[in-house]
Design a protein around this motif. Structure first.
Motif, PDB file in Angstrom:
ATOM      1  N   LYS A   1     -10.625  -0.876  10.855  1.00 49.33           N
ATOM      2  CA  LYS A   1     -12.029  -1.459  10.347  1.00 49.33           C
ATOM      3  C   LYS A   1     -13.267  -0.521  10.740  1.00 49.33           C
ATOM      4  O   LYS A   1     -13.224  -0.272  12.331  1.00 49.33           O
TER       5      LYS A   1
ATOM      6  N   MET B   1      -4.652  -3.075  14.690  1.00 46.92           N
ATOM      7  CA  MET B   1      -5.365  -2.234  14.373  1.00 46.92           C
ATOM      8  C   MET B   1      -6.838  -1.666  15.110  1.00 46.92           C
ATOM      9  O   MET B   1      -8.254  -1.403  15.324  1.00 46.92           O
TER      10      MET B   1
ATOM     11  N   ALA C   1       0.905  -1.374  -0.032  1.00 42.99           N
ATOM     12  CA  ALA C   1       0.056   0.272   0.076  1.00 42.99           C
ATOM     13  C   ALA C   1       0.873   1.535   0.001  1.00 42.99           C
ATOM     14  O   ALA C   1       1.612   1.370   0.970  1.00 42.99           O
TER      15      ALA C   1
ATOM     16  N   ARG D   1     -12.416 -16.275   9.466  1.00 43.39           N
ATOM     17  CA  ARG D   1     -11.897 -16.169   7.978  1.00 43.39           C
ATOM     18  C   ARG D   1     -11.824 -16.792   6.974  1.00 43.39           C
ATOM     19  O   ARG D   1     -12.080 -16.574   5.742  1.00 43.39           O
TER      20      ARG D   1
ATOM     21  N   TYR E   1      -3.853   1.361   4.678  1.00 42.18           N
ATOM     22  CA  TYR E   1      -5.497   0.247   5.072  1.00 42.18           C
ATOM     23  C   TYR E   1      -4.759   0.429   6.565  1.00 42.18           C
ATOM     24  O   TYR E   1      -4.519   0.315   7.199  1.00 42.18           O
TER      25      TYR E   1
ATOM     26  N   SER F   1      -1.555  -7.528  12.533  1.00 44.74           N
ATOM     27  CA  SER F   1      -2.161  -6.025  11.902  1.00 44.74           C
ATOM     28  C   SER F   1      -3.358  -6.256  12.208  1.00 44.74           C
ATOM     29  O   SER F   1      -4.338  -4.891  12.999  1.00 44.74           O
ATOM     30  N   THR F   2      -4.423  -7.428  12.449  1.00 47.05           N
ATOM     31  CA  THR F   2      -5.244  -7.549  12.662  1.00 47.05           C
ATOM     32  C   THR F   2      -5.580  -6.510  14.063  1.00 47.05           C
ATOM     33  O   THR F   2      -6.570  -5.434  14.359  1.00 47.05           O
TER      34      THR F   2
ATOM     35  N   SER G   1      -0.707 -12.021   3.962  1.00 42.36           N
ATOM     36  CA  SER G   1      -1.922 -12.852   3.623  1.00 42.36           C
ATOM     37  C   SER G   1      -2.539 -12.241   2.599  1.00 42.36           C
ATOM     38  O   SER G   1      -3.596 -12.562   2.252  1.00 42.36           O
TER      39      SER G   1
ATOM     40  N   ASP H   1       4.711  -1.740   5.999  1.00 45.39           N
ATOM     41  CA  ASP H   1       4.061  -2.006   6.217  1.00 45.39           C
ATOM     42  C   ASP H   1       3.763  -2.483   7.904  1.00 45.39           C
ATOM     43  O   ASP H   1       5.005  -1.685   9.150  1.00 45.39           O
TER      44      ASP H   1
ATOM     45  N   ARG I   1      -6.788  -6.595  -2.473  1.00 46.31           N
ATOM     46  CA  ARG I   1      -5.725  -5.508  -3.861  1.00 46.31           C
ATOM     47  C   ARG I   1      -5.035  -6.847  -4.415  1.00 46.31           C
ATOM     48  O   ARG I   1      -4.721  -5.768  -6.147  1.00 46.31           O
TER      49      ARG I   1
ATOM     50  N   PHE J   1       0.585   7.236   9.055  1.00 46.06           N
ATOM     51  CA  PHE J   1       0.592   5.562   9.292  1.00 46.06           C
ATOM     52  C   PHE J   1       1.360   4.677  10.985  1.00 46.06           C
ATOM     53  O   PHE J   1       0.568   4.559  11.802  1.00 46.06           O
TER      54      PHE J   1
ATOM     55  N   SER K   1      -8.455 -11.331   4.279  1.00 47.02           N
ATOM     56  CA  SER K   1      -7.826 -10.519   5.026  1.00 47.02           C
ATOM     57  C   SER K   1      -7.812  -9.001   3.749  1.00 47.02           C
ATOM     58  O   SER K   1      -8.386  -9.188   2.973  1.00 47.02           O
ATOM     59  N   GLY K   2      -7.938  -8.001   4.606  1.00 46.26           N
ATOM     60  CA  GLY K   2      -9.204  -6.684   4.319  1.00 46.26           C
ATOM     61  C   GLY K   2      -7.727  -6.460   2.887  1.00 46.26           C
ATOM     62  O   GLY K   2      -7.935  -6.508   1.799  1.00 46.26           O
ATOM     63  N   SER K   3      -6.772  -6.253   3.199  1.00 48.04           N
ATOM     64  CA  SER K   3      -5.055  -6.061   1.349  1.00 48.04           C
ATOM     65  C   SER K   3      -5.563  -7.003   0.502  1.00 48.04           C
ATOM     66  O   SER K   3      -4.592  -7.305  -0.178  1.00 48.04           O
TER      67      SER K   3
HETATM   68  C1  DP6 Z   1       0.129  -1.860   7.737  1.00 50.57           C
HETATM   69  O1  DP6 Z   1      -5.083  -6.882   5.528  1.00 50.57           O
HETATM   70  O2  DP6 Z   1      -3.128  -7.672   7.234  1.00 50.57           O
HETATM   71  O3  DP6 Z   1      -0.288  -3.359   5.455  1.00 50.57           O
HETATM   72  O4  DP6 Z   1      -8.192  -7.062   7.136  1.00 50.57           O
HETATM   73  O5  DP6 Z   1      -6.914  -7.738   9.947  1.00 50.57           O
HETATM   74  O6  DP6 Z   1      -6.293  -9.020   7.692  1.00 50.57           O
HETATM   75  P1  DP6 Z   1      -6.617  -7.464   8.108  1.00 50.57           P
HETATM   76  O7  DP6 Z   1      -5.245  -6.365   7.738  1.00 50.57           O
HETATM   77  P2  DP6 Z   1      -4.107  -6.510   6.225  1.00 50.57           P
HETATM   78  O8  DP6 Z   1      -3.180  -5.036   7.436  1.00 50.57           O
HETATM   79  C2  DP6 Z   1      -2.940  -4.321   6.466  1.00 50.57           C
HETATM   80  C3  DP6 Z   1      -2.363  -3.303   6.519  1.00 50.57           C
HETATM   81  C4  DP6 Z   1      -1.342  -2.948   6.188  1.00 50.57           C
HETATM   82  C5  DP6 Z   1      -1.375  -1.931   5.325  1.00 50.57           C
HETATM   83  C6  DP6 Z   1      -2.248  -1.940   3.806  1.00 50.57           C
HETATM   84  O9  DP6 Z   1      -1.741  -3.018   3.464  1.00 50.57           O
HETATM   85  O10 DP6 Z   1      -3.213  -1.055   3.631  1.00 50.57           O
END
Ligand code: DP6
Length: 361
Positions: free
Chosen positions: A28, A222, A21, A80, A25, A218-219, A131, A312, A168, A270, A163-165
């Protein structure tokens, strides 16, 4: 399913690169659906160096869903994995492999179990978005196996549940994860801003400062940030929306000065948000800070940015050089300031379109 078909195995293998990124991100608004508090933008890496390879197989002989990561069995009981499996299973359609004489109906998929074998060619959970590649690859491979007829954007919304990222990583090039407005998450998905051929003179160099697993995932990180950081609220509401627009412009116009300024500032904010969390989270270490200083001094001396940095949830530096010549110079500087500890480190050093520098620490 006919008895004589009990012995067959059907499998699909997929390979998915990780993404980094440049507008992060972090946070949540819905933990179960994995809905973010802001949009984010990433660059998908060349699959040759940082990717996950996943083979999914199905057979009537399998008595339960099972998964192996880098050769070690891991539990699939986490919500998940179950969300991703459930979402793809519910979209499964008839499969007819004429060569093997296998016919699986939509109904059969409800009873069949899958085996999943996944390999990362880079350190898992060391802040190199393992992830992201992992869940994107899993969802893509399962969708192929089960003949789920969804486009990449819809698959990205399913990968997001892993996993959020990960959402992408369904696309190459430059990708935006739109946070969406719908509280069910149907519009929280990834779109491609520009494909992999756009701005291909950029070179990404990764300095692996440490390949240890990070202390705070990360989970968890955040979650703590959302609960305790006021700075996050300011970032998500006031800062990121404007930054996203500027970053989209910079990418479209191949404007490296703006791109670098936005990426570095966003990475720093961040990590500031992580420090603003209670208890504070420290992802970067002294070596990370020294790499930032090196880049900042170089950019200032050059009068215009040559290299962008972003970190990250870990100490490893992702450095984006404006072109190959600059990347070669960057690697020289890194080698001079952080000499490799052994010949093995030198052997694992690759200078190509996407380079990996081992153990800068
Ligand atoms: C700092 O996608 O690993 O890389 O959704 O809880 O699985 P979860 O988290 P994750 O978080 C990535 C955070 C980051 C920034 C990014 O990739 O945007």
């Amino acid at each position: 399913m006919a008895e004589e078909l009990q012995k067959w195995v059907l499998m699909v293998t997929a390979q998915t690169p990780t993404n980094i990124a440049v507008i992060k991100y972090w946070g949540k608004r819905d933990e179960t659906l994995i809905l973010p508090v802001n949009d984010s933008i990433s660059v998908t890496l060349d699959p040759e160096h940082l990717c996950t390879t996943t083979t999914v197989s199905v057979s009537p002989a399998f008595d339960q869903d099972r998964m192996w990561l880098n050769g070690k069995e891991i539990s699939l009981s986490g919500g998940r994995f179950q969300s991703c499996l459930r979402e793809i299973r519910s979209r499964a359609t008839d499969v007819h492999d004429k060569e093997k004489g296998i016919k699986i109906t939509k109904k059969d998929w409800e009873k069949l179990n899958v085996h999943i074998a996944s390999y990362n060619n880079f350190p898992t959970a060391a802040g190199l978005a393992s992830s992201a590649a992992g869940f994107a690859c899993l969802v893509f491979a399962l969708a192929k196996l089960m003949n789920a007829k969804e486009d990449h954007s819809q698959l990205s919304a399913i990968a997001r549940r892993g996993s959020g990222s990960a959402c992408r990583s369904l696309y190459g090039g430059f990708v935006k994860w739109i946070m969406g407005k719908d509280e069910k998450g149907t519009d929280s998905l990834a779109v491609q801003l520009a494909d992999e051929k756009h701005w291909d003179e950029l070179v990404i160099v990764i300095a692996v400062v440490s390949s240890q697993q990070k202390e705070t995932s990360s989970t968890t990180g955040m979650r703590d940030t959302v609960e305790t950081s006021l700075l996050l609220q300011h970032r998500a509401k006031e800062v990121v929306p404007k930054r996203i627009l500027k970053m989209e412009e910079a990418i479209k116009n191949r404007d490296f000065a703006s791109f670098a300024q936005l990426a570095c500032t966003d990475s720093n904010q961040f990590h500031a948000v992580c420090l603003d969390t209670c208890p504070p989270i420290f992802y970067m270490n002294d070596t990370s800070h020294r790499i930032i200083s090196l880049v900042e001094k170089w950019n200032r001396a050059a009068g215009t940015p040559q290299v962008a940095y972003t970190f990250d949830a870990g100490p490893n530096a992702v450095l984006i050089a404006r072109n190959r010549e600059t990347a070669a110079l960057l690697v020289q500087k890194l080698l001079f300031c952080f000499p490799p500890k052994s010949d093995a480190d030198l052997n694992s050093f690759v200078l190509g379109d996407k380079s990996i520098l081992k153990d800068a620490g």
